[in-house]
Design an enzyme around this catalytic site. Structure first.
Site, PDB file in Angstrom:
ATOM      1  CG  ASP A 159      10.990 -31.289  14.895  1.00  0.00           C
ATOM      2  OD1 ASP A 159      10.743 -30.853  15.810  1.00  0.00           O
ATOM      3  OD2 ASP A 159      10.379 -32.332  14.444  1.00  0.00           O
TER       4      ASP A 159
ATOM      5  CG  HIS B 216      14.130 -33.763  16.617  1.00  0.00           C
ATOM      6  ND1 HIS B 216      13.929 -35.170  17.125  1.00  0.00           N
ATOM      7  CD2 HIS B 216      13.231 -32.945  16.916  1.00  0.00           C
ATOM      8  CE1 HIS B 216      12.615 -34.897  17.482  1.00  0.00           C
ATOM      9  NE2 HIS B 216      12.256 -33.625  17.591  1.00  0.00           N
TER      10      HIS B 216
ATOM     11  CG  HIS C 207       9.654 -29.468  19.464  1.00  0.00           C
ATOM     12  ND1 HIS C 207       8.535 -29.878  18.329  1.00  0.00           N
ATOM     13  CD2 HIS C 207       8.708 -28.893  20.417  1.00  0.00           C
ATOM     14  CE1 HIS C 207       7.362 -29.064  18.380  1.00  0.00           C
ATOM     15  NE2 HIS C 207       7.545 -28.534  19.403  1.00  0.00           N
TER      16      HIS C 207
END
Length: 265
Positions: free
Chosen positions: A162, A237, A239
């Site tokens: 991440d 965020h 991934h």
């Protein structure tokens, strides 16, 4: 009346000039004319020669005129010769100038062509390098490492990494490739999967929006969407996964993958 012979002189003799020839002719006429006058005064015996004297005067006059005309023709011929030589020299100078100009133009065009081709080669090489260069998916740092454990992941461990990214952060394709998936990906939310030229795949998940579609060609650094928190996510965020195949479960270490392609994290 006899004119007498010319006294012999030493050295070479030069032909008389036009002026001297004319002067001599006129002098001859004057002498004959004078002789005629003197003869007429000296006695009747010379009277009969007047007609001959006039004929001689006319003949000498014709000779002078002929010589004068010949001289004029000679002068004209010389003038025409000089004009022809001047015209030929001028034509040669113009031809030489044209040849030099043509050669200069050819050299300039050859130089410009060489420079253009060199610039094109450099541009192609630069483009080739760019297309073979990998970049990070976002300008940020890693917040969760690969294979981190926890109950958030169905496999029991994190299958990617991440990156810290607030909502709306630009997400980039890491390398040249073709989009094979673009849309909703379940737990991954809005996601994109790209197949790269070396046969590997990368995945980008939890994005707020996408800007590419399936089948589209992408290049390194090209924006493919904006980061967000869609799907199974605890907050904004990105991934990121690296895979050997298009499907879940073929993941490999994304940090090692990026570093093998020259990307420092």
């Amino acid at each position: 009346m006899a004119f007498g012979s010319r006294p012999a002189g030493s050295g070479k003799h030069r032909g008389t000039s036009r002026l001297s020839r004319k002067t001599a002719g006129y002098a001859g006429i004057a002498a004959l004319a004078t002789t005629g006058v003197v003869g007429s005064l000296a006695g009747p015996a010379f009277a009969a020669d007047n007609t001959d004297t006039t004929a001689q005067d006319n003949a000498l006059g014709a000779v002078v005129v002929a010589e004068d005309l010949a001289g004029d023709i000679e002068d004209q011929a010389e003038s025409q010769q000089r004009a022809a030589e001047h015209a030929a020299a001028k034509a040669k100078a113009e031809a030489d100038a044209k040849q030099r100009a043509a050669e200069s133009k050819r050299l300039a065009e050859a130089k410009a062509k060489a420079e253009r081709e060199a610039a094109e080669r450099a541009a192609r090489e630069e483009e080739r390098k760019r297309l073979n260069t990998f970049v990070a998916p976002v300008d940020s740092s890693v917040s969760t490492q690969y294979h981190a454990g926890g109950g958030m992941w169905s496999s029991g461990s994190h299958t990617g990494i991440d990156f810290r990214a607030s909502s709306g952060t630009s997400v980039h394709a890491v390398g040249i490739g073709t989009v094979v998936e673009a849309g909703w990906g379940g737990a991954y939310g809005n996601n994109v999967v790209i197949k790269h030229n070396d046969g590997t795949y990368t995945q980008y998940g939890h994005m707020a929006s996408l800007s590419v579609s399936v089948g589209q060609q992408v290049t390194p650094g090209q924006q493919i969407g904006l980061s967000g928190s869609t799907g199974n996510s605890s907050g904004p965020h990105l991934h990121f996964e690296a895979r050997t195949g298009a499907d879940y479960g073929s993941d490999i270490d994304p940090v090692a993958y990026l570093r093998s392609h020259g990307v420092s994290l």
